[in-house]
Design a protein around this motif. Structure first.
Motif, PDB file in Angstrom:
ATOM      1  N   ARG A 106      82.615  38.129 -16.626  1.00 34.37           N
ATOM      2  CA  ARG A 106      82.546  38.475 -18.042  1.00 34.37           C
ATOM      3  C   ARG A 106      81.111  38.778 -18.464  1.00 34.37           C
ATOM      4  O   ARG A 106      80.173  38.128 -18.021  1.00 34.37           O
ATOM      5  CB  ARG A 106      83.018  37.316 -18.922  1.00 34.37           C
ATOM      6  CG  ARG A 106      84.305  36.651 -18.531  1.00 34.37           C
ATOM      7  CD  ARG A 106      84.584  35.477 -19.474  1.00 34.37           C
ATOM      8  NE  ARG A 106      85.672  34.636 -19.019  1.00 34.37           N
ATOM      9  CZ  ARG A 106      85.996  33.476 -19.579  1.00 34.37           C
ATOM     10  NH1 ARG A 106      85.309  33.028 -20.632  1.00 34.37           N
ATOM     11  NH2 ARG A 106      87.000  32.765 -19.105  1.00 34.37           N
TER      12      ARG A 106
ATOM     13  N   ARG B  96      78.720  38.791 -22.029  1.00 36.96           N
ATOM     14  CA  ARG B  96      78.742  38.149 -23.354  1.00 36.96           C
ATOM     15  C   ARG B  96      77.614  38.725 -24.211  1.00 36.96           C
ATOM     16  O   ARG B  96      76.509  38.973 -23.730  1.00 36.96           O
ATOM     17  CB  ARG B  96      78.529  36.630 -23.259  1.00 36.96           C
ATOM     18  CG  ARG B  96      79.614  35.887 -22.530  1.00 36.96           C
ATOM     19  CD  ARG B  96      79.660  34.421 -22.953  1.00 36.96           C
ATOM     20  NE  ARG B  96      78.387  33.740 -22.827  1.00 36.96           N
ATOM     21  CZ  ARG B  96      78.125  32.538 -23.353  1.00 36.96           C
ATOM     22  NH1 ARG B  96      79.050  31.917 -24.075  1.00 36.96           N
ATOM     23  NH2 ARG B  96      76.949  31.966 -23.181  1.00 36.96           N
TER      24      ARG B  96
ATOM     25  N   THR C 237      83.140  38.478 -25.741  1.00 38.78           N
ATOM     26  CA  THR C 237      83.106  38.563 -24.287  1.00 38.78           C
ATOM     27  C   THR C 237      84.131  39.579 -23.805  1.00 38.78           C
ATOM     28  O   THR C 237      85.188  39.763 -24.411  1.00 38.78           O
ATOM     29  CB  THR C 237      83.361  37.179 -23.649  1.00 38.78           C
ATOM     30  OG1 THR C 237      83.218  37.266 -22.226  1.00 38.78           O
ATOM     31  CG2 THR C 237      84.745  36.664 -23.986  1.00 38.78           C
TER      32      THR C 237
END
Length: 230
Positions: free
Chosen positions: A131, A133, A147
């Motif tokens: 991910r 962010r 995210t």
């Protein structure tokens, strides 16, 4: 000096001296309270590596919109538990970073197949994500963030009649994850965070008692985490 002038001078003298005679020495005015200006809260440095322990609960759907299960869609739900490793970069009130997560999962669901003697079922055994962010510091110790990333899950679909008939197949399935969260620093080293995440998993074919095509699934998770900053 005339009597009139003398009388006026005496009257003025009485007027000036009377307050002093009546109350003694006149009291000095009380000093004003000092003006206190609160210092701004110190800016916390979010840059650096971290690890996290994750716990969550998710609900979603699976099926092929046709014949798996009987009406083409079923529900699944369950708990998730895992770990994350990541790194943050800070630029003013903005925080950027990325993280790698792995979660074991106990997510499953059953529903009647086209043949009512059989149950169609699906389960998620694990989910891994990569991910990115992007966060904004609403306070020096509190960040809201979004995210987005890639997801891969170990998913099983199958059929059973409860007497040993049927079959199942497991696959590693790709997909994506998107979510929103908030993270708060309680100490220099420990943060707590909460997020709502949505996973969408790709379609694939599964051989059970027969071949079912284009089965996919999704999951929406409430994720809680304890973050340890290195």
């Amino acid at each position: 000096m005339s009597k009139f002038s003398l009388l006026m001078s005496a009257t003025a003298l009485v007027a000036v001296t009377t307050p002093a005679l009546a109350g003694g020495t006149a009291a000095a005015p009380a000093p004003a309270d000092p003006v206190v200006i609160a210092a701004p809260a110190p800016m916390m440095d979010w840059t650096g590596a971290y690890g996290a322990v994750l716990l969550g609960y998710g609900q979603g759907t699976y099926g092929n919109d046709n014949n798996f299960p009987g009406d083409g869609e079923a529900d699944w739900d369950g708990a998730l538990y895992g770990l994350a490793l990541g790194y943050n970069f800070q630029n003013g009130n903005m925080v950027y970073g990325g993280e790698l997560t792995w979660s074991g999962a106990d997510v499953s669901g059953f529903e009647e197949c086209v043949n009512p003697a059989f149950q169609c079922y699906g389960s998620i055994d694990s989910i891994a994500t990569l991910r990115g962010r992007v966060g904004y510091l609403v306070q020096p110790q509190t960040m809201v963030y979004g995210t987005l990333g890639f997801a891969q899950a170990d998913i099983t679909f199958g059929t059973t009649n409860g007497a040993g008939a049927g079959g199942e197949q497991s696959r590693d399935v790709g997909g994506y994850v998107v979510g929103l969260g908030v993270e708060h620093a309680f100490t220099d080293r420990i943060n707590l965070r909460a997020a709502i995440l949505h996973y969408q998993f790709d379609e694939d074919d599964y051989q059970t008692d027969v071949l079912y095509n284009d089965i996919d699934g999704d999951l929406t998770e409430i994720e809680l985490g304890v973050v340890f900053r290195f």
